[in-house]
Scaffold this active site. Structure first.
Site, PDB file in Angstrom:
ATOM      1  N   SER A  54     -15.617  -3.116  -9.562  1.00  0.00           N
ATOM      2  CA  SER A  54     -16.660  -2.264  -8.967  1.00  0.00           C
ATOM      3  C   SER A  54     -17.923  -2.282  -9.819  1.00  0.00           C
ATOM      4  O   SER A  54     -17.849  -2.427 -11.056  1.00  0.00           O
ATOM      5  CB  SER A  54     -16.123  -0.832  -8.890  1.00  0.00           C
ATOM      6  OG  SER A  54     -17.164   0.061  -8.575  1.00  0.00           O
ATOM      7  N   ALA A 110      -6.816   0.388  -4.628  1.00  0.00           N
ATOM      8  CA  ALA A 110      -7.089   1.232  -5.798  1.00  0.00           C
ATOM      9  C   ALA A 110      -7.233   2.656  -5.307  1.00  0.00           C
ATOM     10  O   ALA A 110      -7.458   2.902  -4.125  1.00  0.00           O
ATOM     11  CB  ALA A 110      -8.377   0.791  -6.488  1.00  0.00           C
ATOM     12  N   ASP A 138       0.864  -1.189   0.000  1.00  0.00           N
ATOM     13  CA  ASP A 138       0.000   0.000   0.000  1.00  0.00           C
ATOM     14  C   ASP A 138       0.894   1.231   0.000  1.00  0.00           C
ATOM     15  O   ASP A 138       2.054   1.156   0.416  1.00  0.00           O
ATOM     16  CB  ASP A 138      -0.901  -0.013   1.265  1.00  0.00           C
ATOM     17  CG  ASP A 138      -2.118   0.879   1.137  1.00  0.00           C
ATOM     18  OD1 ASP A 138      -1.948   2.107   0.986  1.00  0.00           O
ATOM     19  OD2 ASP A 138      -3.236   0.355   1.188  1.00  0.00           O
ATOM     20  N   LEU A 139       0.336   2.340  -0.397  1.00  0.00           N
ATOM     21  CA  LEU A 139       1.054   3.620  -0.316  1.00  0.00           C
ATOM     22  C   LEU A 139       1.323   3.994   1.138  1.00  0.00           C
ATOM     23  O   LEU A 139       2.314   4.643   1.442  1.00  0.00           O
ATOM     24  CB  LEU A 139       0.190   4.745  -0.915  1.00  0.00           C
ATOM     25  CG  LEU A 139       0.201   4.991  -2.408  1.00  0.00           C
ATOM     26  CD1 LEU A 139      -0.775   6.117  -2.743  1.00  0.00           C
ATOM     27  CD2 LEU A 139       1.604   5.338  -2.902  1.00  0.00           C
ATOM     28  N   LYS A 153     -11.526   0.638 -13.703  1.00  0.00           N
ATOM     29  CA  LYS A 153     -11.868  -0.704 -13.208  1.00  0.00           C
ATOM     30  C   LYS A 153     -12.144  -1.644 -14.383  1.00  0.00           C
ATOM     31  O   LYS A 153     -11.774  -2.823 -14.347  1.00  0.00           O
ATOM     32  CB  LYS A 153     -13.074  -0.629 -12.264  1.00  0.00           C
ATOM     33  CG  LYS A 153     -12.728  -0.056 -10.908  1.00  0.00           C
ATOM     34  CD  LYS A 153     -11.789  -0.986 -10.139  1.00  0.00           C
ATOM     35  CE  LYS A 153     -11.400  -0.435  -8.800  1.00  0.00           C
ATOM     36  NZ  LYS A 153     -10.471  -1.307  -8.076  1.00  0.00           N
ATOM     37  N   TYR A 205     -13.080   6.696 -12.968  1.00  0.00           N
ATOM     38  CA  TYR A 205     -12.813   5.594 -12.034  1.00  0.00           C
ATOM     39  C   TYR A 205     -13.375   4.275 -12.579  1.00  0.00           C
ATOM     40  O   TYR A 205     -12.685   3.250 -12.598  1.00  0.00           O
ATOM     41  CB  TYR A 205     -13.428   5.932 -10.663  1.00  0.00           C
ATOM     42  CG  TYR A 205     -13.506   4.770  -9.702  1.00  0.00           C
ATOM     43  CD1 TYR A 205     -12.362   4.235  -9.120  1.00  0.00           C
ATOM     44  CD2 TYR A 205     -14.744   4.197  -9.374  1.00  0.00           C
ATOM     45  CE1 TYR A 205     -12.443   3.163  -8.240  1.00  0.00           C
ATOM     46  CE2 TYR A 205     -14.835   3.137  -8.491  1.00  0.00           C
ATOM     47  CZ  TYR A 205     -13.679   2.618  -7.930  1.00  0.00           C
ATOM     48  OH  TYR A 205     -13.771   1.557  -7.072  1.00  0.00           O
TER      49      TYR A 205
HETATM   50  P1  NAD Z   1      -9.720   2.262   0.515  1.00  0.00           P
HETATM   51  O1  NAD Z   1      -9.599   3.591  -0.153  1.00  0.00           O
HETATM   52  O2  NAD Z   1     -10.093   2.209   1.953  1.00  0.00           O
HETATM   53  O3  NAD Z   1      -8.380   1.445   0.327  1.00  0.00           O
HETATM   54  C1  NAD Z   1      -7.630   1.479  -0.844  1.00  0.00           C
HETATM   55  C2  NAD Z   1      -6.164   1.453  -0.469  1.00  0.00           C
HETATM   56  O4  NAD Z   1      -5.401   1.496  -1.688  1.00  0.00           O
HETATM   57  C3  NAD Z   1      -5.734   2.638   0.381  1.00  0.00           C
HETATM   58  O5  NAD Z   1      -5.153   2.192   1.584  1.00  0.00           O
HETATM   59  C4  NAD Z   1      -4.745   3.397  -0.496  1.00  0.00           C
HETATM   60  O6  NAD Z   1      -3.668   3.961   0.212  1.00  0.00           O
HETATM   61  C5  NAD Z   1      -4.267   2.315  -1.452  1.00  0.00           C
HETATM   62  N1  NAD Z   1      -3.791   2.893  -2.709  1.00  0.00           N
HETATM   63  C6  NAD Z   1      -4.440   3.764  -3.508  1.00  0.00           C
HETATM   64  N2  NAD Z   1      -3.688   4.067  -4.575  1.00  0.00           N
HETATM   65  C7  NAD Z   1      -2.529   3.366  -4.430  1.00  0.00           C
HETATM   66  C8  NAD Z   1      -1.352   3.255  -5.213  1.00  0.00           C
HETATM   67  N3  NAD Z   1      -1.206   3.933  -6.357  1.00  0.00           N
HETATM   68  N4  NAD Z   1      -0.372   2.449  -4.775  1.00  0.00           N
HETATM   69  C9  NAD Z   1      -0.474   1.770  -3.587  1.00  0.00           C
HETATM   70  N5  NAD Z   1      -1.590   1.841  -2.816  1.00  0.00           N
HETATM   71  C10 NAD Z   1      -2.592   2.625  -3.236  1.00  0.00           C
HETATM   72  O7  NAD Z   1     -10.759   1.433  -0.368  1.00  0.00           O
HETATM   73  P2  NAD Z   1     -11.692   0.207   0.031  1.00  0.00           P
HETATM   74  O8  NAD Z   1     -13.025   0.711   0.377  1.00  0.00           O
HETATM   75  O9  NAD Z   1     -10.959  -0.674   0.970  1.00  0.00           O
HETATM   76  O10 NAD Z   1     -11.822  -0.487  -1.393  1.00  0.00           O
HETATM   77  C11 NAD Z   1     -11.123  -1.670  -1.726  1.00  0.00           C
HETATM   78  C12 NAD Z   1     -11.293  -1.958  -3.204  1.00  0.00           C
HETATM   79  O11 NAD Z   1     -12.669  -2.050  -3.518  1.00  0.00           O
HETATM   80  C13 NAD Z   1     -10.735  -0.889  -4.133  1.00  0.00           C
HETATM   81  O12 NAD Z   1     -10.161  -1.531  -5.240  1.00  0.00           O
HETATM   82  C14 NAD Z   1     -11.943  -0.110  -4.585  1.00  0.00           C
HETATM   83  O13 NAD Z   1     -11.751   0.472  -5.851  1.00  0.00           O
HETATM   84  C15 NAD Z   1     -12.982  -1.217  -4.605  1.00  0.00           C
HETATM   85  N6  NAD Z   1     -14.356  -0.746  -4.393  1.00  0.00           N
HETATM   86  C16 NAD Z   1     -14.677  -0.117  -3.236  1.00  0.00           C
HETATM   87  C17 NAD Z   1     -15.983   0.297  -3.028  1.00  0.00           C
HETATM   88  C18 NAD Z   1     -16.385   1.000  -1.756  1.00  0.00           C
HETATM   89  O14 NAD Z   1     -17.515   1.483  -1.696  1.00  0.00           O
HETATM   90  N7  NAD Z   1     -15.578   1.060  -0.738  1.00  0.00           N
HETATM   91  C19 NAD Z   1     -16.956   0.069  -4.011  1.00  0.00           C
HETATM   92  C20 NAD Z   1     -16.598  -0.591  -5.177  1.00  0.00           C
HETATM   93  C21 NAD Z   1     -15.286  -1.009  -5.345  1.00  0.00           C
END
Ligand code: NAD
Length: 328
Positions: free
Chosen positions: A110, A70, A31-32, A140, A136
């Site tokens: 997503s 993401a 993760d970042l 995906k 976005y």
């Molecule tokens: P989140 O934002 O809590 O976690 C995503 C993590 O990815 C973060 O910790 C961030 O630091 C890390 N990240 C982002 N860009 C990065 C990069 N370039 N390099 C390294 N790390 C990076 O999101 P979440 O709610 O845990 O979602 C998890 C997954 O589900 C994601 O792929 C998101 O797109 C997908 N998603 C989420 C939702 C939602 O409502 N939460 C809905 C549909 C899909």
């Protein structure tokens, strides 16, 4: 040898890391940001997904990849960052991971790929046409293409999970939360609509603002209350782990989320009643949000059964809100 989890500091990824560690697996997080998780079986790499050297370090010895990280944004100005993180990042991390011949790739896609809020038909199932409208959602869709390309060319079986909107229950009544703040609270919603330059919506919202904290029941321009899925993170973790272990999930694509959508006309009055906050009903310009997504395929194939109804989530959110207020 360990399971690679990207997005290990995130809402979903961090809980998947903990569940796998609890069941005795070795895990590498990527993760970042640091996750703060410490465990004898846990290794963590901080860096960007599209940073080849960092991805190489993260992928070392990987036995399965759960690509759950993401960048999420709906601002057109974030397009470059979205493509770097979600498209190039997905390509680089999967190229590096594939060198170690993991047994499975799981990819967090997503409902934005359809997209659910502009459906051709309801409920939205996995056969619905893919025609995203947000940068976005496009990233995906491209991420899914990369996953299937890697699967085709390496024979590593992959499972694509099209995630529902997902929240920790405690976020629902937190005005500072990224999603729930602007979704349910008046002031964060005004700020969000200002950032999208939705002038008509901002004017309508401001007319209801008397300066005090309030909840918002959003409806479309014809007065139809919003309806959408909101899935508890714990149910998502269950679905992800089912997909990781089930042979049947190899090569498949599933919608993953709560069975029933949340009707805002029912949820918002309940939130207002339980918190004592005033509730403003606002008819926003446009068609609004109104969808239902089918999770029948993952329920039938893998036995997925979500447990966290919106009422249970709201009850927990109310308690979390009380705890936050008491702590300040
Ligand atoms: P989140 O934002 O809590 O976690 C995503 C993590 O990815 C973060 O910790 C961030 O630091 C890390 N990240 C982002 N860009 C990065 C990069 N370039 N390099 C390294 N790390 C990076 O999101 P979440 O709610 O845990 O979602 C998890 C997954 O589900 C994601 O792929 C998101 O797109 C997908 N998603 C989420 C939702 C939602 O409502 N939460 C809905 C549909 C899909």
């Amino acid at each position: 040898m360990s399971i690679l989890i990207t997005g290990s500091a995130g809402r979903v990824g961090s809980k998947v890391v903990k569940r796998l560690l609890d069941q005795g697996d070795s895990v590498t997080g990527f993760d970042l940001r640091p996750s703060g998780i410490t465990h004898v079986n846990y290794r963590e790499v901080t860096g960007a997904f599209d940073d080849r050297a960092a991805a190489q370090r993260a992928a070392k010895g990987t036995t399965a990849v759960l690509h759950l990280g993401a960048f999420m944004s709906w601002l057109p100005s974030d397009s470059d960052k979205l493509h770097r993180a979600n498209v190039d990042g997905t390509r680089v991390i999967l190229e590096e991971a594939a060198k170690h011949k993991p047994r499975r790739i799981i990819f967090a896609s997503s409902g934005e790929v359809y997209p659910e809020n502009v459906p051709d038909y309801l409920p939205v199932d996995e056969d619905h046409p893919i025609k995203p409208r947000s940068p976005y959602g496009l990233t995906k869709q491209l991420g899914e293409e990369i996953v299937r390309f890697v699967e085709r060319t390496t024979s590593i079986p992959a499972t694509i999970l099209r995630f529902s909107h997902t929240q920790d229950a405690a976020e629902l009544l937190d005005p500072t939360s990224f999603f729930s703040g602007p979704r349910f609270f008046l002031h964060p919603k005004i700020k969000q609509q200002e950032s999208f330059n939705n002038i008509a919506a901002v004017e309508k919202l401001k007319r209801q603002d008397d300066g005090t904290e309030a909840l918002v029941l959003s409806r479309n321009e014809s007065g139809r209350p919003f309806r959408m899925h909101i899935t508890d993170t714990r149910d998502m973790v269950d679905g992800i782990l089912l997909a990781l272990t089930a042979e049947r999930a190899a090569g498949r694509t599933y919608n993953l989320g709560a069975t029933a959508p949340v009707d805002f006309a029912e949820a918002l009055p309940l939130m207002a009643q339980l918190t004592g906050l005033p509730l403003k009903t606002i008819d926003l310009p446009g068609g609004g949000v109104f969808y239902e997504t089918s999770n029948a395929r993952i329920r039938n194939d893998l036995g997925f059964e979500p447990k966290w109804t919106i009422d249970r989530m709201i009850a927990e959110a109310v308690q979390a809100r009380r705890d936050r207020i008491q702590a300040t």
